[in-house]
Design a protein around this motif. Structure first.
Motif, mmCIF file in Angstrom:
data_model
loop_
_atom_site.group_PDB
_atom_site.id
_atom_site.type_symbol
_atom_site.label_atom_id
_atom_site.label_comp_id
_atom_site.label_asym_id
_atom_site.label_seq_id
_atom_site.Cartn_x
_atom_site.Cartn_y
_atom_site.Cartn_z
ATOM 1 N N ILE A 150 0.819 -1.221 0.000
ATOM 2 C CA ILE A 150 0.000 0.000 0.000
ATOM 3 C C ILE A 150 0.849 1.266 0.000
ATOM 4 N N SER A 151 2.191 1.124 -0.059
ATOM 5 C CA SER A 151 3.037 2.320 -0.113
ATOM 6 C C SER A 151 4.244 2.050 -0.994
ATOM 7 N N GLY A 152 4.883 3.139 -1.450
ATOM 8 C CA GLY A 152 6.099 3.009 -2.233
ATOM 9 C C GLY A 152 5.833 2.710 -3.694
ATOM 10 N N PRO A 153 6.898 2.479 -4.468
ATOM 11 C CA PRO A 153 6.773 2.296 -5.920
ATOM 12 C C PRO A 153 6.032 1.022 -6.312
ATOM 13 N N ASN A 154 5.902 0.058 -5.391
ATOM 14 C CA ASN A 154 5.222 -1.196 -5.710
ATOM 15 C C ASN A 154 3.796 -1.237 -5.191
ATOM 16 N N ALA A 155 3.247 -0.074 -4.810
ATOM 17 C CA ALA A 155 1.875 -0.016 -4.296
ATOM 18 C C ALA A 155 0.914 -0.687 -5.275
ATOM 19 N N GLY A 156 0.036 -1.528 -4.734
ATOM 20 C CA GLY A 156 -0.930 -2.245 -5.553
ATOM 21 C C GLY A 156 -0.518 -3.669 -5.854
ATOM 22 N N LYS A 157 0.767 -3.989 -5.727
ATOM 23 C CA LYS A 157 1.223 -5.354 -5.965
ATOM 24 C C LYS A 157 0.748 -6.259 -4.838
ATOM 25 N N GLU A 158 0.545 -7.538 -5.157
ATOM 26 C CA GLU A 158 0.077 -8.495 -4.173
ATOM 27 C C GLU A 158 0.962 -9.724 -4.161
ATOM 28 N N LEU A 159 1.140 -10.284 -2.987
ATOM 29 C CA LEU A 159 1.912 -11.517 -2.816
ATOM 30 C C LEU A 159 1.019 -12.552 -2.159
ATOM 31 N N GLU A 160 0.729 -13.624 -2.869
ATOM 32 C CA GLU A 160 -0.092 -14.702 -2.316
ATOM 33 C C GLU A 160 0.755 -15.560 -1.393
ATOM 34 N N LEU A 161 0.276 -15.779 -0.178
ATOM 35 C CA LEU A 161 1.024 -16.545 0.824
ATOM 36 C C LEU A 161 0.564 -17.991 0.790
ATOM 37 N N GLN A 216 -6.696 -7.562 7.496
ATOM 38 C CA GLN A 216 -6.526 -6.109 7.443
ATOM 39 C C GLN A 216 -5.433 -5.588 8.375
ATOM 40 N N ASP A 217 -4.647 -6.478 8.973
ATOM 41 C CA ASP A 217 -3.474 -6.029 9.723
ATOM 42 C C ASP A 217 -2.499 -5.337 8.774
ATOM 43 N N THR A 218 -1.755 -4.365 9.317
ATOM 44 C CA THR A 218 -0.758 -3.642 8.529
ATOM 45 C C THR A 218 0.644 -4.069 8.959
ATOM 46 N N VAL A 219 1.456 -4.453 7.982
ATOM 47 C CA VAL A 219 2.854 -4.840 8.211
ATOM 48 C C VAL A 219 3.742 -3.811 7.534
ATOM 49 N N GLU A 220 4.781 -3.344 8.239
ATOM 50 C CA GLU A 220 5.740 -2.426 7.628
ATOM 51 C C GLU A 220 7.126 -3.046 7.701
ATOM 52 N N LEU A 221 7.772 -3.153 6.538
ATOM 53 C CA LEU A 221 9.071 -3.797 6.435
ATOM 54 C C LEU A 221 9.920 -3.037 5.429
ATOM 55 N N MET A 222 11.117 -2.615 5.843
ATOM 56 C CA MET A 222 12.030 -1.876 4.970
ATOM 57 C C MET A 222 11.363 -0.645 4.356
ATOM 58 N N GLY A 223 10.511 0.024 5.152
ATOM 59 C CA GLY A 223 9.864 1.236 4.684
ATOM 60 C C GLY A 223 8.664 1.006 3.797
ATOM 61 N N THR A 224 8.320 -0.272 3.550
ATOM 62 C CA THR A 224 7.174 -0.599 2.705
ATOM 63 C C THR A 224 6.017 -1.056 3.574
ATOM 64 N N GLN A 225 4.851 -0.461 3.389
ATOM 65 C CA GLN A 225 3.665 -0.846 4.138
ATOM 66 C C GLN A 225 2.830 -1.822 3.323
ATOM 67 N N MET A 226 2.360 -2.878 3.996
ATOM 68 C CA MET A 226 1.562 -3.908 3.354
ATOM 69 C C MET A 226 0.363 -4.254 4.228
ATOM 70 N N THR A 227 -0.748 -4.591 3.611
ATOM 71 C CA THR A 227 -1.934 -5.040 4.323
ATOM 72 C C THR A 227 -2.087 -6.551 4.154
ATOM 73 N N PHE A 228 -2.319 -7.243 5.271
ATOM 74 C CA PHE A 228 -2.585 -8.677 5.204
ATOM 75 C C PHE A 228 -4.072 -8.878 4.977
ATOM 76 N N VAL A 229 -4.392 -9.687 3.979
ATOM 77 C CA VAL A 229 -5.793 -9.903 3.603
ATOM 78 C C VAL A 229 -6.054 -11.404 3.533
ATOM 79 N N VAL A 230 -7.133 -11.843 4.176
ATOM 80 C CA VAL A 230 -7.567 -13.229 4.058
ATOM 81 C C VAL A 230 -8.506 -13.343 2.874
ATOM 82 N N VAL A 231 -8.167 -14.234 1.934
ATOM 83 C CA VAL A 231 -8.971 -14.333 0.700
ATOM 84 C C VAL A 231 -9.818 -15.589 0.671
ATOM 85 N N SER A 232 -9.554 -16.561 1.546
ATOM 86 C CA SER A 232 -10.413 -17.748 1.613
ATOM 87 C C SER A 232 -10.169 -18.481 2.913
#
Length: 232
Positions: A150-161, A216-232
């Motif tokens: 949700i932040s930085g140049p890669n905003a909008g990218k998603e990583l499936e866990l 919807q938890d927020t994780v911040e790592l190396m200055g990049t903010q990410m939202t954790f989303v449960v999809v199923s």
């Protein structure tokens, strides 16, 4: 090669390419970037560049250094980060990111950094009384989550866990491991450098104790903010 675009309190702008490994910033004339501002310490901060990565470090300045409105001690710079030193703003411009830049720079592959690092990850992510998880293992329930940048140049990218273990970050700077278990996902800090800021979960530092991730938890790592989303 990145650069800093410096704007002083009078609106004057100047560009400084980061051509050296170490670029110092401060009020004294012997700095690489001299800021004529009494709110700036003599030797205020330094930018260290290794290959394509740049890191900003505050040199115990009197008034501190901020990046994106947050005080920092040491901070990995991302494209368009806004630095405030005294009454000066410095915008960091990195090289244009490739389409797969997020996975190239943030996702650590198993075996990529040697047995010692892998053992440290296994020890940190193991549950009490059980064998450490392996990337090949799968949870017994079909719960699936993902990280959305949700932040930085890669905003909008998603990583499936989808794996049992996903390691994110950069060794020697900040590293977090996310494990997929039967009852959900857990995150643990496994590799922040000594004295460096730890990865954050909802604004709170993550230590070596596993913390469960909620939708919807927020994780911040190396200055990049990410939202954790449960999809199923």
């Amino acid at each position: 090669m990145g650069k800093l675009i410096v704007t002083d309190s009078n609106g004057h702008t100047e560009e400084f390419p980061l051509t050296k490994e170490r670029i110092t910033i401060g009020r004294h004339a012997d700095n690489d970037i001299t800021l004529n501002d009494k709110a700036v310490s003599g030797h205020h901060a330094v930018v260290i560049t290794i290959l394509q990565d740049s890191f900003l470090e505050d040199l115990d300045s009197t008034n501190g250094t901020q990046v994106n409105d947050r005080p920092i001690a040491k901070h990995p710079l991302s494209h368009n980060d806004l630095i405030v030193i005294g009454r000066n703003t410095l915008r960091y411009e990195g090289e244009a990111a490739a389409d797969d830049d997020f996975e190239q720079t943030m996702i650590l592959k198993p075996g990529q950094f040697g047995a010692a690092f892998e053992q440290k990850v296994d020890q940190a992510t193991a549950q009490p009384g059980e064998t450490p998880p392996t990337p090949a293992a799968e949870p017994s329930k079909p719960l699936l989550g993902k990280l959305k940048v949700i932040s930085g140049p890669n905003a909008g990218k998603e990583l499936e866990l989808s794996k049992a273990l996903t390691t994110v970050g950069k060794p020697g700077v900040q590293v977090a491991a996310i494990t997929r278990r039967a009852d959900g996902y857990y995150i643990v800090n496994v590799g922040s450098s000594d004295g460096a800021q730890k990865p954050l979960l909802n604004g709170q530092p993550i230590d070596s104790r596993a913390r469960k991730l909620n939708d919807q938890d927020t994780v911040e790592l190396m200055g990049t903010q990410m939202t954790f989303v449960v999809v199923s």
